[in-house]
Design a protein around this motif. Structure first.
Motif, mmCIF file in Angstrom:
data_model
loop_
_atom_site.group_PDB
_atom_site.id
_atom_site.type_symbol
_atom_site.label_atom_id
_atom_site.label_comp_id
_atom_site.label_asym_id
_atom_site.label_seq_id
_atom_site.Cartn_x
_atom_site.Cartn_y
_atom_site.Cartn_z
ATOM 1 N N LEU A 168 66.377 36.408 58.930
ATOM 2 C CA LEU A 168 67.188 37.630 58.988
ATOM 3 C C LEU A 168 66.359 38.784 59.553
ATOM 4 O O LEU A 168 66.790 39.519 60.436
ATOM 5 N N ASN A 169 65.137 38.884 59.060
ATOM 6 C CA ASN A 169 64.224 39.922 59.545
ATOM 7 C C ASN A 169 63.973 39.770 61.048
ATOM 8 O O ASN A 169 63.871 40.748 61.780
ATOM 9 N N HIS A 170 63.932 38.507 61.478
ATOM 10 C CA HIS A 170 63.633 38.201 62.876
ATOM 11 C C HIS A 170 64.799 38.573 63.786
ATOM 12 O O HIS A 170 64.600 39.091 64.882
ATOM 13 N N VAL A 171 66.020 38.303 63.305
ATOM 14 C CA VAL A 171 67.163 38.494 64.210
ATOM 15 C C VAL A 171 67.774 39.891 64.110
ATOM 16 O O VAL A 171 68.407 40.357 65.051
ATOM 17 N N LEU A 172 67.560 40.559 62.970
ATOM 18 C CA LEU A 172 68.168 41.888 62.818
ATOM 19 C C LEU A 172 67.384 42.939 63.603
ATOM 20 O O LEU A 172 66.171 42.830 63.756
ATOM 21 N N PRO A 173 68.073 43.977 64.061
ATOM 22 C CA PRO A 173 67.331 45.079 64.668
ATOM 23 C C PRO A 173 66.415 45.732 63.632
ATOM 24 O O PRO A 173 66.711 45.719 62.429
ATOM 25 N N GLU A 174 65.327 46.297 64.104
ATOM 26 C CA GLU A 174 64.307 46.921 63.268
ATOM 27 C C GLU A 174 64.899 47.863 62.207
ATOM 28 O O GLU A 174 64.532 47.812 61.030
ATOM 29 N N LYS A 175 65.862 48.664 62.615
ATOM 30 C CA LYS A 175 66.446 49.669 61.708
ATOM 31 C C LYS A 175 67.145 49.006 60.521
ATOM 32 O O LYS A 175 66.970 49.419 59.372
ATOM 33 N N ALA A 176 67.907 47.956 60.830
ATOM 34 C CA ALA A 176 68.652 47.258 59.780
ATOM 35 C C ALA A 176 67.678 46.573 58.833
ATOM 36 O O ALA A 176 67.836 46.604 57.606
ATOM 37 N N SER A 177 66.643 45.998 59.402
ATOM 38 C CA SER A 177 65.644 45.303 58.625
ATOM 39 C C SER A 177 64.966 46.269 57.643
ATOM 40 O O SER A 177 64.759 45.966 56.472
ATOM 41 N N ARG A 178 64.638 47.436 58.140
ATOM 42 C CA ARG A 178 63.989 48.458 57.289
ATOM 43 C C ARG A 178 64.927 48.920 56.189
ATOM 44 O O ARG A 178 64.508 49.127 55.047
#
Ligand SMILES: C[S@@+](CC[C@H](N)C(=O)[O-])C[C@H]1O[C@@H](n2cnc3c(N)ncnc32)[C@H](O)[C@@H]1O
Length: 272
Positions: A168-178
């Motif tokens: 999930l961390n890999h595929v999500l954009p940075e902002k969503a991941s944060r």
């Protein structure tokens, strides 16, 4: 952003009695009796390195990507009979390294002709939560082979795909991941000054049959992959926590490599 370095647990010492008197990396790890859960990997990272150093007579240690938070202080390294060098690609990170430690600024996946680099100058190279950030991981392993002395050992501890949390961390954009990290760890919302390193996850897998040919190409004939499952990200989410634990326990029992959460990748350079 890397989710992987947010759940660091306190260090425990392995008792000398727990150290195996064996020759191969595989036998060494069998002797340690590691648990399947990744908490073991966090808890035993430093003691495993010290035990490896003692077992294989390794003195000159380089921590790759040690940055501002290296494994040992100068006193701890000296107390364990180690000459300790902290590497990082980022001079700004090394400027924050505690006083008294030797530093070496270079890209582990880069050109080894840089002046700071000591080919064959280390008996042991270790890293924690670094390989997922490296561009050119296969080259990094080839460089590690060149930097190790004959008989030298390297250990890389990193998060692995396709564990659902890291996928999930890999595929999500940075902002969503944060945003997810902040939701899971609200105490970190205003979060100190820890920098964010983009996670690429090149070769960050737990499957031995996938990694071994690449590590052989890098020059290593002896390879040991210690796989871990499970994580602590859902610890404050009753229900999801138990469900996730059951999933990971089952994956560990059947040895499902696709969903390991972390791995110790350990290699040893031939003696001659
Ligand atoms: C997430 S931090 C981990 C720091 C430390 N190892 C720890 O466990 O707290 C990743 C570190 O790896 C460094 N790094 C990233 N790519 C690198 C490379 N190619 N060569 C050397 N260091 C690198 C970063 O500058 C950063 O200090």
């Amino acid at each position: 952003m890397s989710l992987a370095n947010l759940a660091v647990a306190p260090m425990q010492k392995l008792s000398p009695a727990a150290e195996p008197a064996t020759e191969t990396l595989a036998a060494f790890f069998r002797g340690l009796g590691p648990d399947w859960h990744s908490q073991w990997a966090w808890d035993h990272y430093e003691p495993t390195i010290l035990a490896l150093a003692r077992q294989f007579g390794l003195k000159r240690l380089c921590e790759i990507g040690g940055g501002r938070d290296p494994l040992f202080t100068a006193d701890e390294a000296a107390a364990n009979g180690l000459s300790f060098t902290v590497n990082d690609i980022d001079a700004g990170e090394l400027a924050l390294t505690p006083a008294g430690l030797q530093t070496a600024c270079f890209n582990i996946a880069g050109d080894l002709s840089e002046p700071d680099v000591a080919r064959g100058g280390y008996d042991m190279m270790v890293s924690r939560m670094v390989f997922e950030h490296i561009a050119g991981v296969e080259q990094a392993w080839a460089n590690i082979h060149a930097l190790l002395a004959p008989g030298g050992v390297a250990l890389a501890f990193f998060p692995t795909l396709w564990a659902p949390v890291f996928a999930l961390n890999h595929v999500l954009p940075e902002k969503a991941s944060r945003a997810i990290v902040h939701a899971l760890f609200p105490a970190r919302r205003d979060g100190g000054d820890d920098p964010v390193f983009p996670a690429l996850y090149e070769w960050c897998r737990g499957k031995p049959t996938l990694l071994t040919p690449m590590l052989n190409r890098a020059g290593f004939r002896e390879v040991h992959i210690q796989r871990f499952w499970g994580h602590g990200y859902f610890d404050r989410m009753p229900g999801l926590k138990q469900l996730d634990h059951a999933f990971n326990a089952t994956a560990a029992r059947i040895g499902w490599n696709l969903v390991t959460t972390y791995a110790y990748v350990v290699v040893r350079k031939d003696k001659a």
